[in-house]
Design a protein around this motif. Structure first.
Motif, short mmCIF file in Angstrom:
data_model
loop_
_atom_site.label_atom_id
_atom_site.label_comp_id
_atom_site.label_asym_id
_atom_site.label_seq_id
_atom_site.Cartn_x
_atom_site.Cartn_y
_atom_site.Cartn_z
N UNK A 1 -33.46 3.41 2.55
CA UNK A 1 -33.98 4.21 3.67
C UNK A 1 -35.48 4.43 3.53
N UNK A 2 -35.96 4.60 2.29
CA UNK A 2 -37.40 4.77 2.08
C UNK A 2 -38.15 3.50 2.42
N UNK A 3 -37.53 2.35 2.18
CA UNK A 3 -38.16 1.08 2.57
C UNK A 3 -38.26 0.99 4.09
N UNK A 4 -37.21 1.41 4.78
CA UNK A 4 -37.24 1.43 6.23
C UNK A 4 -38.36 2.35 6.73
N UNK A 5 -38.48 3.52 6.11
CA UNK A 5 -39.53 4.46 6.50
C UNK A 5 -40.92 3.83 6.32
N UNK A 6 -41.11 3.11 5.21
CA UNK A 6 -42.40 2.45 4.98
C UNK A 6 -42.73 1.44 6.06
N UNK A 7 -41.74 0.69 6.50
CA UNK A 7 -41.96 -0.29 7.57
C UNK A 7 -42.31 0.42 8.87
N UNK A 8 -41.61 1.49 9.19
CA UNK A 8 -41.88 2.23 10.43
C UNK A 8 -43.29 2.79 10.44
N UNK B 1 -26.15 3.62 4.01
CA UNK B 1 -27.29 4.35 3.45
C UNK B 1 -28.51 4.33 4.34
N UNK B 2 -28.53 3.49 5.38
CA UNK B 2 -29.67 3.45 6.29
C UNK B 2 -29.26 3.60 7.75
N UNK B 3 -28.00 3.88 8.01
CA UNK B 3 -27.55 3.93 9.40
C UNK B 3 -28.17 5.11 10.12
N UNK B 4 -28.35 4.96 11.43
CA UNK B 4 -28.91 6.01 12.29
C UNK B 4 -28.02 6.11 13.53
N UNK B 5 -28.26 7.12 14.33
CA UNK B 5 -27.39 7.36 15.48
C UNK B 5 -27.41 6.19 16.47
N UNK B 6 -28.57 5.60 16.71
CA UNK B 6 -28.63 4.47 17.64
C UNK B 6 -27.80 3.29 17.14
#
Length: 308
Positions: A170-177, A258-263
């Motif tokens: 999830x932190x990797x996803x945050x870095x990309x965003x 571990x990285x799922x979101x509502x969308x």
């Protein structure tokens, strides 16, 4: 005596002009945006599976199921974490670079080549989200071909599972965003800083203000409205993030949710499990989260407008 016909009021002519230009866009917006939202509210009260002609009305059963759905609440927590961190990190980084690229310090006209750097910062905005996700899949590869793991392995260190480790993904996803969003807000904040009268900076320098004082006492207060808009947009983006998670991660939100979101859960329930009623219920919850966040952010940041 000849009488000329009374001229139409200017306000009426202006209103007719505006309505004439807005009628078609508003019609399209109503058909393709407002109408699907309204339909989602009604579908959320049914057990429709996307194929039956007459879905069965189930009332609030879908929302009761949501209250006990552990995966849904995991997605909510992830969205909440992104909602807190994405605006903070993006705004701080964008303000830092925008201040460097503009005349914000004593005796400083910004860094050399500021226009070139603005183009470089803005470049991620011209890339499709799916392309960004595929690029960072390669950057985060857990072998010697990965841009980040290659130097670690060359030093004899163990590779990091950026997208495979549930504690890191999830932190990797945050870095990309953040990487994807910063460029747009650098340009936005740069435009806001460029509109601040130079006389204010000159007066601050005459009074002996340092670079930090100029930023916090002059630049930031005058950029508050711009930062507020950016903050709300980033918060909405954090709640609506989908493509990056769906394309980049294993199991489309994994590993192990571990990285799922509502969308992502809306898409999964609708187009994999064919539970359109349940997916619409998640969409309704996401809608109220988004509207509530925007209203709260506007309420908390309300103040008198500064004129300069």
């Amino acid at each position: 005596m000849r009488f000329r016909p009374a001229a139409r009021p200017a306000a009426f002519a202006r209103a007719r002009f505006v309505i004439g230009f807005l009628a078609l866009p508003l019609l399209l917006y109503g058909v393709y945006v407002i109408s699907p939202y309204a339909q989602a509210f009604s579908i959320a009260l049914t057990d429709w599976r996307g194929v039956s002609a007459e879905p069965r009305f189930v009332g609030l059963d879908n929302f009761r199921r949501l209250s006990g759905d552990g995966v849904f609440w995991t997605a909510v927590r992830h969205n909440a974490l992104l909602l807190v961190l994405l605006p903070v990190l993006t705004v701080v980084v964008a303000l830092f670079f925008a201040f460097l690229l503009n005349d914000g310090g004593p005796g400083s006209g910004g860094v050399r080549g500021a226009r070139f750097y603005r183009v470089v910062f803005f470049f991620p905005q011209v890339l499709a989200v799916a392309i960004v996700a595929v690029l960072f899949q390669q950057v985060f590869r857990p072998d010697a071909a990965g841009m980040l793991n290659a130097p670690l392995m060359a030093l004899g260190l163990e590779p990091v599972g950026f997208l495979a480790d549930p504690g890191v993904a999830l932190w990797s996803i945050l870095g990309v965003l953040v990487w994807q969003a910063v460029g747009f807000y650098v340009v936005l904040f740069s435009a806001g800083m460029a509109s601040v009268p130079r006389e204010l900076y000159e007066a601050a320098r005459i009074d002996g203000a340092g670079r930090r004082q100029v930023f916090f006492r002059v630049t930031l207060p005058l950029l508050r409205d711009t930062v507020q808009v950016g903050w709300i947009y980033l918060g909405i983006a954090a709640l609506d993030v989908f493509a990056i998670v769906w394309v980049m991660t294993a199991e489309h939100g994994g590993p192990d949710h571990s990285t799922t979101v509502m969308a992502a859960e809306i898409y999964r329930n609708a187009f994999q499990y064919f539970k359109f009623g349940y997916a619409s219920a998640i969409g309704v919850v996401l809608f109220f989260f988004t509207v509530g966040f925007a209203a709260l952010a506007l309420r908390l940041s309300r103040r008198e407008r500064i004129e300069y």
